[in-house]
Motif scaffolding. Structure first.
Motif, mmCIF file in Angstrom:
data_model
loop_
_atom_site.group_PDB
_atom_site.id
_atom_site.type_symbol
_atom_site.label_atom_id
_atom_site.label_comp_id
_atom_site.label_asym_id
_atom_site.label_seq_id
_atom_site.Cartn_x
_atom_site.Cartn_y
_atom_site.Cartn_z
ATOM 1 N N GLY A 244 55.789 36.654 -63.549
ATOM 2 C CA GLY A 244 57.096 37.292 -63.613
ATOM 3 C C GLY A 244 56.982 38.761 -63.950
ATOM 4 N N GLY A 245 56.065 39.088 -64.865
ATOM 5 C CA GLY A 245 55.833 40.484 -65.218
ATOM 6 C C GLY A 245 55.303 41.294 -64.050
ATOM 7 N N TYR A 246 54.352 40.719 -63.293
ATOM 8 C CA TYR A 246 53.813 41.425 -62.123
ATOM 9 C C TYR A 246 54.897 41.666 -61.071
ATOM 10 C CZ TYR A 246 48.831 41.344 -63.286
ATOM 11 O OH TYR A 246 47.605 41.579 -63.858
ATOM 12 N N TYR A 247 55.676 40.633 -60.782
ATOM 13 C CA TYR A 247 56.703 40.781 -59.755
ATOM 14 C C TYR A 247 57.784 41.761 -60.207
ATOM 15 C CZ TYR A 247 54.427 36.662 -57.778
ATOM 16 O OH TYR A 247 53.497 35.796 -57.256
ATOM 17 N N ALA A 248 58.106 41.781 -61.503
ATOM 18 C CA ALA A 248 59.100 42.725 -62.024
ATOM 19 C C ALA A 248 58.598 44.161 -61.878
ATOM 20 C CB ALA A 248 59.415 42.410 -63.480
ATOM 21 N N ARG A 249 57.317 44.383 -62.169
ATOM 22 C CA ARG A 249 56.755 45.735 -62.018
ATOM 23 C C ARG A 249 56.727 46.135 -60.543
ATOM 24 N NH1 ARG A 249 53.873 44.321 -66.714
ATOM 25 N NH2 ARG A 249 52.377 43.071 -65.549
ATOM 26 N N HIS A 250 56.406 45.178 -59.674
ATOM 27 C CA HIS A 250 56.389 45.470 -58.236
ATOM 28 C C HIS A 250 57.764 45.920 -57.760
ATOM 29 C CE1 HIS A 250 55.675 45.056 -53.941
ATOM 30 N NE2 HIS A 250 56.709 44.235 -53.863
ATOM 31 N N LYS B 285 60.412 38.393 -51.968
ATOM 32 C CA LYS B 285 61.728 38.094 -52.536
ATOM 33 C C LYS B 285 61.815 38.688 -53.930
ATOM 34 C CE LYS B 285 63.566 34.075 -52.084
ATOM 35 N NZ LYS B 285 63.815 32.611 -52.164
ATOM 36 N N THR B 286 62.965 39.197 -54.285
ATOM 37 C CA THR B 286 63.151 39.748 -55.629
ATOM 38 C C THR B 286 63.369 38.613 -56.626
ATOM 39 O OG1 THR B 286 65.546 39.916 -55.430
ATOM 40 C CG2 THR B 286 64.228 41.794 -54.659
ATOM 41 N N LEU B 287 63.128 38.927 -57.884
ATOM 42 C CA LEU B 287 63.377 37.933 -58.927
ATOM 43 C C LEU B 287 64.858 37.593 -59.001
ATOM 44 C CD1 LEU B 287 61.046 39.177 -61.815
ATOM 45 C CD2 LEU B 287 60.618 37.348 -60.167
ATOM 46 N N ALA B 288 65.707 38.595 -58.843
ATOM 47 C CA ALA B 288 67.152 38.354 -58.914
ATOM 48 C C ALA B 288 67.604 37.378 -57.831
ATOM 49 C CB ALA B 288 67.907 39.675 -58.799
ATOM 50 N N SER B 289 66.985 37.462 -56.644
ATOM 51 C CA SER B 289 67.371 36.560 -55.557
ATOM 52 C C SER B 289 66.952 35.121 -55.831
ATOM 53 C CB SER B 289 66.746 37.030 -54.236
ATOM 54 O OG SER B 289 65.336 36.810 -54.238
ATOM 55 N N ARG B 290 66.077 34.922 -56.793
ATOM 56 C CA ARG B 290 65.605 33.578 -57.127
ATOM 57 C C ARG B 290 66.456 32.921 -58.227
ATOM 58 N NH1 ARG B 290 60.458 32.687 -55.016
ATOM 59 N NH2 ARG B 290 59.356 34.564 -54.303
ATOM 60 N N VAL B 291 67.355 33.680 -58.845
ATOM 61 C CA VAL B 291 68.149 33.128 -59.948
ATOM 62 C C VAL B 291 68.929 31.881 -59.537
ATOM 63 C CG1 VAL B 291 70.065 33.593 -61.525
ATOM 64 C CG2 VAL B 291 68.265 35.307 -61.211
ATOM 65 N N PRO B 292 69.608 31.875 -58.376
ATOM 66 C CA PRO B 292 70.348 30.659 -57.997
ATOM 67 C C PRO B 292 69.460 29.417 -57.892
ATOM 68 C CG PRO B 292 71.053 32.523 -56.663
ATOM 69 C CD PRO B 292 69.852 32.974 -57.419
ATOM 70 N N ALA B 293 68.184 29.592 -57.539
ATOM 71 C CA ALA B 293 67.286 28.440 -57.397
ATOM 72 C C ALA B 293 67.029 27.751 -58.730
ATOM 73 C CB ALA B 293 65.961 28.884 -56.776
ATOM 74 N N LEU B 294 67.207 28.475 -59.841
ATOM 75 C CA LEU B 294 66.980 27.867 -61.158
ATOM 76 C C LEU B 294 67.995 26.760 -61.444
ATOM 77 C CD1 LEU B 294 66.186 31.002 -63.372
ATOM 78 C CD2 LEU B 294 64.574 29.308 -62.483
#
Length: 713
Positions: A438-444, A350-359
């Motif tokens: 978060g940094g690792y997933y962003a680079r991925h 899952k992308t980080l952007a797709s997780r924004v609503p969960a916050l």
């Protein structure tokens, strides 16, 4: 006085490892102070602590069997109450003497001494010194009652009826004065000379201790236990280095882990283990954390600081064939690493952007909303910081506009995504990895340059001595994140009190200070704090004033810890400089100024001027009227001030604070002459006002870098 060395040991069930070191030191210091208070040990007595998973012990040198007698003067009562009109003892005096074990026979020995406005009777008596058994018993009772026990447990004694409270059940007590047992008791135990060694590898059980001085060597020889925490720690550190060197690697440095492992073993034996190399595909922070936190292992790093597939285990046994121990530890760590790999693989789907609503479903604080709302506030504060930086850039070119537009865009993106790793499986299992993952997933995902680094760095500095964010985006985001926390919690009244700081606001404040100072950012603190308030809307009461006070208090503490004197710090911070990045240069200027021969006199004069202006009933005029300068001394001072001030001001504006202050040294002679020959509070109102104006101008000129009056002795 005949003295011998003393040993006291309390043998217990396994003590909490994170508390063991403090418990051992507190046990030893408590006994030492108790013995010294009883007169059984001198000020030069040396106390050595011992602490292992199943024992607390102390060795104290030169302890007397009997404390020396002491003379004491006891106040009885006022003479008017003690003696009647004929000078005979009253019933009150006789009763008091009886309570002290004396009678009328001591009347001739009583002393009359002044006691305030009256006269009182005093009795000189000899206080017999305490016997060791008596003094040690009190010291032991007091020490056990005051131990820093994290959590007390209650357990039943052998009689089946009585119960005691202690950190863990105690099973044996040793008290040896030289080779003699001291008859004391504690926790339902009578002191003896028997203790116990290693559960499995002791050569004898129980170990019958011969004397106090042979405790550590005998326990190591017969009990297979290194009793000293410090010695055991040093032995583990040595074995770790030797084992790593044999592999051409280096163990990870972690003082807290070393302390904890030292508290878990009595006979350390370092063994080398390994895991499958495929696990190295997982970020090394995850693997290192699970090995350290869950298994208490020491990961091994290569020369470049990269994690390898080998790690070290500190075993508590030393079998001839350690292969079973090695295989057991390798088998135990494998599922832990497999879990980390599973979390990492799943999170990347899952992308980080797709997780924004969960916050929006994660509560940040009951009064401040969710993590989603927090991310929006951090985004708004970050945008305001970029604009403040934009306005501070002169001249403002097209290229600069483009740079700030890109920075603003990156900050907005990073702020929106920075908290999304809180809803990943990996951070759910290991909260310590927030930001890092978060940094690792962003680079991925291949997010644009700088955003991934900013997401990883936005919690920095996490602790004292931690590194700062590596790029501009990360710096702005870290500032915005910490300011959001400070403004929000101060705005709802959640301030630190005493030693309680549940939201780590002191750490956040120091983080903001370090970012502003060490990055030398052109940001004014009052404006920075004020711009962080609007994103909260009606949620908070404006906290800028108390928060600014808090920030300067933390800055003052930090500067004093760095070696600046209280006077230097007070002189600079009294002016509340808006740009904290200027503070180090101002402090250097004050220190250089203090070394000048003229410094003491000018500081004293500055303090005198401040007092005159403060006490003046009338405000000083804005400008000095040259026609009203009548006395030669005031004319000379005004002339010298006109000559010196432009240069000092120019140097100040250029940031040359040291040179600016040094230029003021030329004012010493005319300032001294002014106070010697000029009456400030002249009867003529016009003259008085003009002289106040001159002093006000002088005061302003002298205090641009720092409040020099704070340097006056």
């Amino acid at each position: 006085m005949n003295t011998k060395n003393l040993l006291v040991e309390l043998f217990v069930e396994e003590l909490p490892p994170k508390a063991l070191k403090n418990l051992g030191e507190a046990f030893t210091q408590g006994l030492l102070k108790g013995l010294q208070a009883a007169g059984l040990a001198g000020a030069d007595a040396v106390a050595t602590p011992f602490a292992s998973p199943r024992r607390l012990a102390a060795h104290v040198t030169a302890v007397a069997a009997q404390a020396a007698d002491r003379e004491q003067l006891v106040k009885l009562m006022p003479v008017a109450v003690a003696l009647d009109a004929e000078g005979q003892p009253t019933p009150a005096l006789l009763k008091k003497l009886g309570a002290l074990g004396a009678d009328a026979s001591v009347l001739p020995q009583l002393q009359r001494r002044p006691d305030g406005k009256a006269e009182a009777l005093f009795l000189q008596s000899t206080l017999r010194g305490a016997a060791l058994a008596e003094g040690l018993q009190k010291a032991l009772d007091d020490t056990l009652a005051k131990l820093p026990i994290p959590k007390v447990m209650s357990y039943q004694l052998a009689d089946g009826w009585s119960s005691v409270n202690f950190v863990r059940p105690a099973h044996a007590l040793v008290a040896l004065h030289g080779a003699d047992v001291v008859p004391v008791q504690a926790l339902g135990l009578q002191a003896g000379r028997a203790t116990h060694g290693h559960r499995f590898e002791a050569a004898a059980d129980p170990v019958q201790l011969r004397d106090a001085d042979g405790y550590a060597p005998q326990l190591q020889e017969e009990g297979a236990v290194i009793a000293s925490f410090a010695d055991r720690r040093a032995d583990i550190a040595r074995q770790l280095q030797e084992a790593a060197a044999r592999e051409g690697l280096q163990p990870i440095e972690d003082e807290a882990l070393l302390d904890e492992v030292t508290a878990l073993v009595e006979r350390p034996n370092v063994l080398t283990c390994q895991f499958e190399k495929e696990f190295l595909e997982v970020p090394q922070e995850c693997l290192i954390l699970t090995m350290k936190a869950n298994q208490k292992y020491f990961p091994l790093l290569d020369a470049a600081g990269r994690l390898t597939h080998r790690f070290l285990v500190v075993s508590n046994i030393r079998p001839d064939d350690a292969s079973a121990v090695v295989q057991g530890n390798e088998r135990v760590v494998r599922p832990r690493l497999a879990d980390a790999k599973f979390f990492f693989d799943q999170d990347r789907k899952k992308t980080l952007a797709s997780r924004v609503p969960a916050l929006a479903k994660v509560v940040y604080h009951g009064k401040l909303g969710t993590q989603g709302q927090r991310a929006e506030r951090v985004q708004a504060i970050g945008h305001a910081i970029v604009n403040q930086l934009r306005l501070a850039t002169v001249p403002y070119t097209v290229e600069a506009k483009d740079e700030f537009d890109v920075l603003d865009s990156k900050v907005r993106e990073a702020a929106l995504l920075a908290k999304t790793d809180l809803v990943t499986d990996m951070v759910g299992e290991f909260p310590e990895l927030q930001g890092i993952m978060g940094g690792y997933y962003a680079r991925h995902e291949g997010l644009r340059d700088g955003v991934a680094i900013a997401i990883e760095d936005h919690y920095k500095p996490r602790f004292a001595g931690d590194v700062l964010p590596r790029n501009h985006t990360g710096t702005v985001l870290a500032l915005a994140d910490k300011l959001e926390t400070l403004v929000g919690l101060f705005g709802i009244g959640q301030l630190p009190t005493g030693d309680k700081d549940p939201f780590a606001l002191r750490r956040h404040a120091l983080g903001v200070i370090r970012l502003l100072v060490e990055k030398n950012l052109p940001l004014a603190l009052p404006e920075l704090l004020a711009q962080a308030v609007p994103p909260f809307g009606e949620l908070v009461t404006n906290p800028v004033a108390p928060l600014q006070d808090f920030m300067f208090d933390r800055l003052a503490v930090s500067l004093r810890e760095q070696g600046y004197s209280a006077q230097e710090v007070d002189a600079v911070l009294a002016l509340r400089p808006e740009r904290l990045g200027q503070v180090p240069k101002r402090l250097a200027a004050v220190r250089a100024f203090s070394g000048l021969p003229e410094a003491a006199a000018l500081a004293a004069a500055n303090k005198r001027i401040a007092n005159i202006l403060k006490k003046s009933a009338e405000p000083a005029p804005a400008a000095v009227n040259a026609e009203l300068l009548r006395e030669p001394a005031e004319q000379a001072l005004a002339s010298q001030l006109r000559a010196v001030q432009p240069g000092a001001d120019s140097l100040f504006e250029q940031g040359e604070y040291t040179a600016s202050l040094q230029a003021l040294a030329a004012l010493k002679a005319p300032v001294d002459a002014f106070f010697d020959h000029v009456m400030v509070n002249a009867e003529d109102a016009a003259l008085r006002a003009n002289r106040l104006a001159l002093l006000s101008a002088l005061h302003a000129a002298m205090n641009r870098v720092a409040d020099l009056s704070r340097l006056a002795q």
